[in-house]
Structure formats: C-alpha cells, structure tokens
Scaffold this active site. Structure first.
Site, short mmCIF file in Angstrom:
data_model
loop_
_atom_site.label_atom_id
_atom_site.label_comp_id
_atom_site.label_asym_id
_atom_site.label_seq_id
_atom_site.Cartn_x
_atom_site.Cartn_y
_atom_site.Cartn_z
N LYS A 184 0.82 -1.21 0.00
CA LYS A 184 0.00 0.00 0.00
C LYS A 184 0.86 1.27 0.00
O LYS A 184 0.40 2.33 -0.42
CB LYS A 184 -0.93 0.02 1.21
CG LYS A 184 -1.73 -1.24 1.49
CD LYS A 184 -2.77 -1.51 0.44
CE LYS A 184 -3.89 -2.43 0.89
NZ LYS A 184 -3.53 -3.83 1.15
C1 LIG Z 1 -4.28 -5.00 0.76
C2 LIG Z 1 -3.50 -6.25 0.71
C3 LIG Z 1 -3.82 -7.28 -0.20
C4 LIG Z 1 -5.03 -7.21 -1.11
O1 LIG Z 1 -4.89 -6.19 -2.08
P1 LIG Z 1 -6.15 -5.70 -2.91
O2 LIG Z 1 -5.69 -4.55 -3.70
O3 LIG Z 1 -7.19 -5.32 -1.89
O4 LIG Z 1 -6.61 -6.84 -3.72
C5 LIG Z 1 -3.00 -8.38 -0.26
N1 LIG Z 1 -1.93 -8.51 0.56
C6 LIG Z 1 -1.60 -7.54 1.44
C7 LIG Z 1 -0.41 -7.74 2.33
C8 LIG Z 1 -2.36 -6.39 1.55
O5 LIG Z 1 -2.02 -5.44 2.43
#
Ligand SMILES: *Cc1c(COP(=O)(O)O)cnc(C)c1O
Length: 495
Positions: free
Chosen positions: A114
């Site tokens: 993120k």
């Molecule tokens: C947010 C997240 C996901 C999922 O990602 P999306 O964009 O919601 O599909 C997978 N793994 C981790 C570690 C995350 O933080």
C-alpha cells in the site's frame, strides 16, 4: 484526459476532480475514459530509467493537468531511498525459481504494498485540491483490513489541509498491524476499532459518503470527504507503475525478451492491485494471463470460474487478514472495462446491495475467463507453503504472498503453463511473524515483538526497521465503536 463514473458515464471529470472526490456521488468509481498506450519503444526507454522516472512518466499519461516536473518531484519525495524506502530500486524483483519472480512491494515505511500508492497520494491530492480551487479541508475516511490504514496514516500525517480517520475491524487485523495504527503519530489523525469485520467498516464508510445530510453539515464546518481506499483512482494509478517497471526489470535480468509475454499472479482482496496489473496490460505491457489468488474468503475465485458473485457466505478470519474481504470494490471497474455500459454495472451493483449476489452476462464471464484464472488456498496450505519455499529456496514469504505462490503452483500443475510469472509479494513476512513462524514449524510462536525477534533468529533475516521501531511507542488510540456509531464519530472528530 477525462474521467467517468462506472455508474454514470454521461458526466466528465478531470483527473483532479476524480482524485479529490475519491468516490463518485452516484456511488460509482472513477476511471479514465481512454487508456494511454505504451509501445515497445516506450517500454525500452522506460527500461533505462530509474523507478522514480518511470513513475513520473507513466502517471503523466493519465494526468494531463500535472506537469512531468511536478510528478517527478512527487515521486522523488514519495520513494526516496533511506528516508522512505529501504532499497534504491524501490520495487526490486527477486527470482525464487527459474520462472517465478517476486515483485517485492513492501520496502516502504509500513512494510506493505500500500505504501507505493499511499506515499504518492498525498502529493496528488494536495495538488489536486489546488487545481480544483478547493479551499475546504479534506477529511480522508479509510476502512482498512489492516495495511491500508497504517500506510494512509503514514502518508497523510501532518499533511496540510487534510485530516485522516481510519476504521479497522477490531478483531480482524494482526497484532503488528493494530499496534502500527494505534501508535500513529501526527496531529491530524484518528484511529478507531469497529465491532465487526472489514466489510462492515467499508460499508460504514460508503454510507457516510453517500449521506447528503451529513455532507452538508461537514461542509458548513469547513470539511469535505475524500477517500484513500483503492476506490480512489489516485491509489490505483501508482500501482500500475510497478507492473510496467517489473516487466522492464524482467527484460533487464534476461528472464524474458522485450515483447515476450508474462503472466501475473496477485493475492487479492479488494481487487485493486490486480486491477492495476490489468491496466498495465491494456497499456501494452505483454501480459498473458492474470492469476487471482484468494484465501478461504474465496468469493472472487468462484466469481471468475462461474460469473456469479455471491457474498452470502460465511466470513472467515484467516492468517492473511488483508484479504479477508467479501465485497471486492474494484471489481466494478473491471466490469465497466469489459461491458463499457454504466447501466449494466448499475444493475450488478444494485443486485449486490439488495440481494448480496449478481450474475454477469455469459459474454462478460467469457471475456473475464479469457484473461483471468483463479484459485484459493486455506490457512493450513498457506503456512505449509511458507515452510516449503523457505526450506527449498531460502526465500521467506508473508502469508498473503504464500497464498499467491500456492495458487500459482496449482495453476501450473493443472495447465502445464510454464510462462514466466511475476508474483506480487505484498507484505514483509515480519508483519505476520507469529503465523510465518508456524509455517516454519514453530508450534508455539511468541506474540508481538517477541515473534519478530524469534523470526529474525530462526531465519537469519532482519525485521524492517519501522516494525522493530514500534517497540516502546506509546499507544495513542484505543477506542472501539459500533458500526452504527461511525458517522457520529466523524462528526465528533470534525465539528
Ligand atoms: C491489501 C493487501 C492485499 C489485497 O490487495 P487488494 O488490492 O485489496 O486486492 C494483499 N496482501 C496484502 C499484504 C495487503 O495489504
């Protein structure tokens, strides 16, 4: 370039408007009306540039109100080595097997993917506020399954003209994730546990967004609402960059020839990360298939196989909590990209709200299946995969990445498709130390920081410094609210 909403394509918005608003008033998601194309020559040029320049150039194609200079400056600040990211490559690729490359997306300040978007979004949003003449303070509401919350808090803390309020499921995040959020620094931040799961928190936030009465009250108090969830286009855009970048690096490492197709495998929750990969393909990156990997909350696996999206099912708390999601918001964008019909998308989303289930037209299911495969993985297999890969290759994966790894392995066994694959590695294993230790065969792993140290000792790897640095930080936020109270909390905080 103009932006439209997935639920009403008659209105046009500028990129700045789309980023400032986050979610369209009709409840739909913004997306660019057309998709810019990269030729092989463009890819060759990008290949010779560092990540920051790649980011600025790719984002520029979608953001014509921003100059390349502006975007370069933002990327330099967002991805600065030493201060924000712990590697000058920003997003390195690592070969675990001859045909499997991990796209390591967790070298930023909160150790999850993120950060790539949420270090950038504050710059985009602040500039977009200026460009749209917005004088009110942006209040960013975030529902998080764990990682978005911390990354958004870290990105927006003490950013002028913004406040940020984060809601996470009280019992739905890892110990480390919760501690990261509750110790957050900054004068413009608020963090709340919600009694419920991620979908409850996300639905609560969407409700606040679509409450005209509340919006008006907030406007009178000098605030407007915006979003840092992957429903905001400003989140998806920086994520497209790393798929383009990853392809360039695969060519540089000799894994594929320029123009040769790869597959991409993504552990998925809200469908944001995999949607960014799909955009990279639409732009011209040679990608064959997308593998969409789920944990036991396998609503997407089933949807891709059957064309029927059914959220009426038990919700599981798994060892990959950031994917414990039954309402996958960004799927709406994919449905629009395939159907090009706001009316069709509206029908599906109305069914989802009213009945919790919708079935797409047969031709839509066919279009999706022609490019997407899917698979899921339960907790036991997730942990087993972590242990197996570590003992065979020495590579240590987190629980989410392991879900993707397993789904990739089964896909290869089933189909014999040996295409070089980029697997999104979405978090540092140290964020989920206790469960990763279980995967390595430790039957009674320690909790909290002890687990961090135990994992470092067991594997000879060191924990990212922002995680290790949480030890001894004061807890600033400990309030837990009912989901019905969320709107009230927002008013209390702001007015
Ligand atoms: C947010 C997240 C996901 C999922 O990602 P999306 O964009 O919601 O599909 C997978 N793994 C981790 C570690 C995350 O933080």
């Amino acid at each position: 370039m103009q932006y439209v909403s997935t639920r009403d394509s008659s209105l046009r918005y500028s990129a700045s408007q789309a980023i400032v608003q986050g979610l369209s008033r009709d409840g739909g998601l913004f997306l660019p009306e057309t998709i810019p194309v990269l030729s092989l020559q463009d890819l060759k040029e990008l290949r010779s540039l560092p990540y920051v320049q790649r980011a600025a150039r790719i984002m520029k194609l979608f953001l014509d109100e921003f100059t390349l200079e502006e975007l370069t400056e933002y990327a330099q600040k967002a991805y600065r080595f030493g201060e924000k990211f712990d590697t000058p490559q920003v997003v390195p690729i690592v070969a675990v097997e001859p045909k499997t490359y991990l796209l390591e997306l967790w070298h930023g300040p909160t150790s999850a993917f993120k950060d790539l978007a949420l270090q950038m979004l504050p710059y985009l949003l602040t500039a977009a506020l200026k460009k749209t003449g917005q004088t009110q303070t942006a209040c960013i509401l975030v529902a998080t399954s764990g990682d978005t919350g911390k990354a958004a808090l870290e990105g927006f803390r003490d950013v002028a003209h913004t406040k940020i309020l984060v809601f996470y499921p009280e019992k739905g995040v890892s110990e480390m994730q919760e501690l990261q959020m509750r110790t957050q620094a900054g004068d413009n931040v608020g963090v709340y546990g919600v009694k419920g799961n991620f979908d409850d928190a996300q639905t609560g936030v969407k409700k606040i967004f679509s409450d005209p009465h509340l919006r008006e009250k907030l406007a009178n108090g000098g605030y407007f609402l915006s979003s840092a969830n992957s429903i905001n286009w400003g989140r998806v855009l920086p994520q497209i960059v790393y798929y383009v970048s990853g392809y360039c690096d695969l060519v540089s490492q000799g894994a594929v020839a320029m123009g040769e197709k790869i597959n991409v495998c993504v552990p998925t929750g809200n469908f944001g990360n995999i949607l960014a990969a799909f955009y990279a393909k639409q732009m011209g990156v040679p990608i064959g298939r997308f593998l969409c990997a789920s944990n036991e909350n396998n609503v997407l696996t089933e949807f891709i196989r059957s064309g029927c999206y059914n959220r009426n099912r038990p919700f599981y708390h798994t060892v990959s909590p950031s994917m414990d999601i039954l309402i996958s918001s960004n799927l709406e964008r994919l449905l629009y990209l395939f159907s090009r019909s706001d009316a069709e998308v509206r029908r599906y989303m109305e069914d989802l709200t009213q009945k919790g289930v919708y079935t797409v037209l047969p031709e839509r299911a066919e279009q999706i299946q022609s490019q997407f495969s899917s698979g899921d993985c339960n907790d036991a297999v997730t942990l087993q995969t972590i242990g197996q890969v570590f003992s065979q290759t020495g590579y240590l994966m987190d629980t989410h990445t392991a879900v993707g790894y397993h789904v990739l392995q089964s896909y290869r066994e089933k189909t014999g498709d040996e295409t070089v694959t980029l697997l999104a590695s979405t978090a540092s294993p140290f964020k989920f130390s206790s469960d990763v230790l279980k995967g390595l065969g430790v039957t009674n792993p320690a909790g909290g920081f002890m687990a961090l140290e135990q994992l470092a000792e067991k594997t000879g790897k060191s924990a990212p410094s922002p995680l290790a640095g949480l030890r001894g930080m004061p807890v600033r936020f400990s309030r837990v609210v009912a989901k019905e109270e969320m709107a009230q909390v927002v008013q209390e905080m702001l007015l």
